[in-house]
Design an enzyme around this catalytic site. Structure first.
Site, PDB file in Angstrom:
ATOM      1  N   SER A 226      39.582  -4.749  71.429  1.00 36.03           N
ATOM      2  CA  SER A 226      40.367  -5.911  71.836  1.00 36.03           C
ATOM      3  C   SER A 226      40.283  -6.945  70.728  1.00 36.03           C
ATOM      4  O   SER A 226      39.365  -6.919  69.902  1.00 36.03           O
ATOM      5  CB  SER A 226      39.816  -6.492  73.135  1.00 36.03           C
ATOM      6  OG  SER A 226      40.373  -7.760  73.417  1.00 36.03           O
TER       7      SER A 226
ATOM      8  N   TYR B 185      32.479  -9.928  78.004  1.00 36.66           N
ATOM      9  CA  TYR B 185      33.586  -9.023  77.676  1.00 36.66           C
ATOM     10  C   TYR B 185      33.669  -8.814  76.166  1.00 36.66           C
ATOM     11  O   TYR B 185      33.773  -7.671  75.692  1.00 36.66           O
ATOM     12  CB  TYR B 185      34.898  -9.587  78.210  1.00 36.66           C
ATOM     13  CG  TYR B 185      36.112  -8.748  77.850  1.00 36.66           C
ATOM     14  CD1 TYR B 185      36.302  -7.490  78.421  1.00 36.66           C
ATOM     15  CD2 TYR B 185      37.050  -9.204  76.939  1.00 36.66           C
ATOM     16  CE1 TYR B 185      37.405  -6.718  78.100  1.00 36.66           C
ATOM     17  CE2 TYR B 185      38.160  -8.445  76.609  1.00 36.66           C
ATOM     18  CZ  TYR B 185      38.335  -7.196  77.188  1.00 36.66           C
ATOM     19  OH  TYR B 185      39.414  -6.436  76.852  1.00 36.66           O
TER      20      TYR B 185
END
Length: 247
Positions: free
Chosen positions: A142, A155
């Site tokens: 990501s 995350y």
């Protein structure tokens, strides 16, 4: 003829978003797909769509957080198609929250799916790839694996881990002709945001995604590009984000 033609590709998280879009993209170029996710009805529907378009796809309900189930997934692919050319470790979750909220269960889920799931995927396919002296492992990280945003500490930690694991794998397996690719999406319009449990945070991110997000098909094309290169060429890392996205 596409270099994707007849390649056997396992895709985790195939029931929606990037996984679903990647399955459709690769099927259109002749790949033989092994679709994996937890939602059986979604997998059945995707299989039907691909087969009705002339593609090849099988599926297996799989929880990537289970080492045993991931091993069974790889065994199923080998049984049905005789080889595994590409593993796309795409499954992931993103229940963002500030650390002080102590959402321990959400932390555990992110670690189990985003980190362990990738490791289990690698472990399941690497023996057969090493035996054949070829293969390609694609791990979806990501933009949060490059930058840390408010409420993304855990995350981002999992996605930084995906990048470091993939780079370590590249170094270890280059001599075995096994390619690795890290795909780091920016703002994408997927169901990933549904896991955010804080209503205010979720609303703000959903609105931003609606305004600025790009479609999962954009990531699918990037994955297809990486696979399509000649075997002596490795696309090791790509960031794909909206043109308008500053960070």
């Amino acid at each position: 003829m596409s270099n994707i033609q007849n390649k056997v590709v396992i895709i985790t998280g195939a029931s929606s978003g990037i996984g679903e879009a990647t399955a459709k993209e690769l099927a259109s170029k002749g790949a033989k797909l092994v679709l994996a996710a937890r939602r059986e009805e979604r997998l059945k529907k995707l299989q039907e769509v691909i087969q009705n378009s002339g593609g090849q796809a099988i599926f297996k309900v799989t929880d990537v957080a289970s080492h045993g189930q991931m091993e069974e997934l790889a065994e199923y692919a080998l049984k049905e198609f005789g080889k595994i050319d590409v593993m796309v470790n795409n499954a992931g979750v993103m229940p963002l929250s500030p650390v002080h909220q102590k959402k321990i269960n959400e932390w555990d889920t992110m670690i189990d799916v985003n980190i362990k799931g990738v490791l289990y995927g690698i472990a399941a396919v690497i023996p057969s790839m090493r035996e054949r002296k070829e293969g390609h492992i694609i791990n979806v990280s990501s933009i949060a694996g490059h930058l840390v945003f408010p409420a993304s500490a855990v995350y981002s930690g999992t996605k930084f881990a995906v990048r470091s694991i993939t780079e370590g794998l590249r170094i270890e397996e280059a001599s075995n002709n096994i390619r690795t690719t890290i795909i780091s999406p920016g703002t994408i319009t997927t169901e990933l945001l549904e896991a955010i449990s804080d209503p205010e945070l979720k609303s703000a991110i959903v609105e931003d995604c609606k305004s600025n997000g790009i479609e999962p098909a954009s990531i699918a094309r990037a994955i297809g590009f990486a696979i399509e290169q000649p075997s002596d060429v490795a696309i090791n890392e790509m960031i794909v984000r909206p043109t308008i996205q500053e960070l």
